[in-house]
Design an enzyme around this catalytic site. Structure first.
Site, mmCIF file in Angstrom:
data_model
loop_
_atom_site.group_PDB
_atom_site.id
_atom_site.type_symbol
_atom_site.label_atom_id
_atom_site.label_comp_id
_atom_site.label_asym_id
_atom_site.label_seq_id
_atom_site.Cartn_x
_atom_site.Cartn_y
_atom_site.Cartn_z
ATOM 1 N N ASP A 1 21.051 92.052 12.419
ATOM 2 C CA ASP A 1 22.699 92.074 12.255
ATOM 3 C C ASP A 1 22.924 92.103 13.805
ATOM 4 O OD1 ASP A 1 25.266 92.659 12.300
ATOM 5 O OD2 ASP A 1 25.116 93.697 10.366
ATOM 6 N N LYS A 31 34.389 89.795 12.381
ATOM 7 C CA LYS A 31 34.784 90.651 13.578
ATOM 8 C C LYS A 31 35.250 89.577 14.571
ATOM 9 C CE LYS A 31 33.745 93.715 10.769
ATOM 10 N NZ LYS A 31 32.424 94.636 10.591
ATOM 11 N N ARG A 49 31.817 73.621 -3.990
ATOM 12 C CA ARG A 49 31.080 74.801 -4.124
ATOM 13 C C ARG A 49 29.948 74.723 -2.986
ATOM 14 N NH1 ARG A 49 28.866 75.358 -9.002
ATOM 15 N NH2 ARG A 49 26.703 75.067 -8.230
ATOM 16 N N TYR A 89 24.442 98.801 8.878
ATOM 17 C CA TYR A 89 25.772 98.754 8.358
ATOM 18 C C TYR A 89 25.723 99.632 7.144
ATOM 19 C CZ TYR A 89 30.021 96.973 6.751
ATOM 20 O OH TYR A 89 31.284 96.864 6.061
#
Ligand SMILES: *Cc1c(COP(=O)(O)O)cnc(C)c1O
Length: 395
Positions: free
Chosen positions: A179, A204, A54, A107
């Site tokens: 962002d 993206k 993890r 966003y």
């Protein structure tokens, strides 16, 4: 070394990878130690040492090292999506009673996170218009901890004056998050413009092939411990396979982006010549909104831009345009090798931002296909739009 070269060389440790060019996929939950002393030694630095799946394996570490170097920050934290990166970074830096300033063109799903999740923890939000610049100082309160910007907005493409915002925020002791998905590290250098935390929806352009979700928080040394600890406490981890895909995508970023840019500009210019088009929202087009700031601060433009049609172009016309394409896909996301088209409604998405247009709008992602083929496809779509009630009201 140039950024283009670092995109190729970063995060590669030949010794760790036994000479293999791409760091192999290390899938793990349990990591075994030869002695208890060796386990205890590794536990002393769970951020850097291989300890438990993890907390990351060599696959995660290689991606994080590469993203930190390429974006220009101190360290990177890989997250399962861009949305997770934004949520974790915000949760790490605010507490009950704090206030956040968020650009209105953020966003869209971030609004729900702030309204549904952060509000329950007593964190207040003010949305500011993307045109604000240094006047953001007027909105900063003693309890303002974070300013979250996104430039340009991914539906309406306003460019923000990030250095002026950062100066005002820092003067008041607030952290600046941005962002940076649209520009990628290739075309905007967040840390050179005062940003403390850069957020990437690596889904993206970094992944670049529409086949994996990935996010990243890249930050300064000052805020890294708080954000890293928060990510670990929340159990944030990404699969080794997805790290592999993101790292492989990153290697060709500097080859793909100029092509996205050129094709995007070719399509934008073509749209601006159509009589039904009111305006094209592409920061790299001279005369377009935000062009001067873009020219000052950015090194290039990606392939995502907006087209606003004249008042009088009908919904049916837009539907005909979108449905008549052969090459453009209809769907969410962007940044992959394939072109996309989608109607968009900035007026509804950004209630606190002035929107001077009456007609409908669409968003285009220019992929890596031939621009000539894409324009031929759009020309057929525009013919369908005209037939379906897209009459130009141009003089
Ligand atoms: C898609 C997107 C995100 C979220 O990324 P996911 O990986 O889909 O969660 C964040 N910011 C911007 C600008 C985006 O376009």
């Amino acid at each position: 070394m140039t950024l283009e070269t670092r995109i190729v060389t970063s995060g590669r440790d030949a010794a760790k990878a036994a000479g293999i060019v791409n760091p192999p996929v290390h899938r793990a939950s349990t990591v075994l130690f030869s002695t208890l002393a060796a386990l205890r030694e590794a536990q002393k630095d769970p951020v850097r040492n291989l300890l438990y799946g993890r907390l990351g394996t060599q696959s995660t570490f290689a991606l994080q090292d590469a993203l930190a170097e390429v974006e220009g920050g101190y360290a990177a934290i890989a997250c399962p999506s861009g949305m997770a990166a934004i949520a974790v970074a915000l949760m790490a830096l605010v507490k009950t009673g704090d206030h956040i300033l968020v650009v209105d063109t953020v966003y869209d799903p971030v609004r729900a996170f702030l309204a549904q999740t952060m509000a329950r923890f007593g964190v207040e939000v003010t949305y500011y218009p993307p045109s604000l610049g240094g006047d953001i100082a007027d909105l900063i309160r003693p309890e303002t901890r974070v300013v979250l910007c996104e430039s340009p907005g991914s539906h309406s493409f306003e460019v923000q004056d990030v250095p002026a915002i950062a100066a005002a925020a820092h003067a008041a002791g607030a952290v600046v998050m941005m962002d940076n998905t649209w520009a990628t590290p290739l075309y905007f250098r967040p840390f050179e413009h005062g940003v403390d935390v850069s957020l990437q929806a690596a889904t993206k352009y970094i992944v670049g092939h529409s086949d994996c979700e990935m996010g990243a928080i890249i930050c300064t040394e000052a805020v890294f411990p708080a954000i890293k600890q928060q990510a670990m406490r929340l159990g944030i981890c990404v699969s080794a396979d997805d790290c592999y895909l993101a790292l492989r995508g990153l290697r060709t970023l500097a080859a793909r982006m100029p092509r996205h840019q050129e094709t995007g500009l070719a399509l934008a210019r073509w749209f601006s010549q159509q009589p039904e088009v009111e305006t094209v929202l592409h920061p790299a087009l001279p005369g377009a909104p935000g062009h001067a700031l873009w020219k000052r601060d950015f090194r290039g433009a990606s392939g995502l831009f907006g087209v606003v049609f004249r008042d009088g172009v009908s919904e049916e016309g837009i539907r005909a345009l979108v449905d008549h394409r052969r090459l453009f896909g209809i769907g969410f996301s962007w940044g992959g090798f394939e072109s996309l088209i989608l109607p968009t409604d900035p007026r509804k998405l950004h209630p606190n931002t002035s929107w001077p247009y009456q007609g409908p709008s669409i968003r285009i992602h220019a992929g890596l296909e031939s621009p000539d083929d894409l324009i031929a496809d759009l020309a057929e779509g525009m013919a369908a739009l005209r037939k379906a009630g897209g009459k130009s009201q141009a003089a």
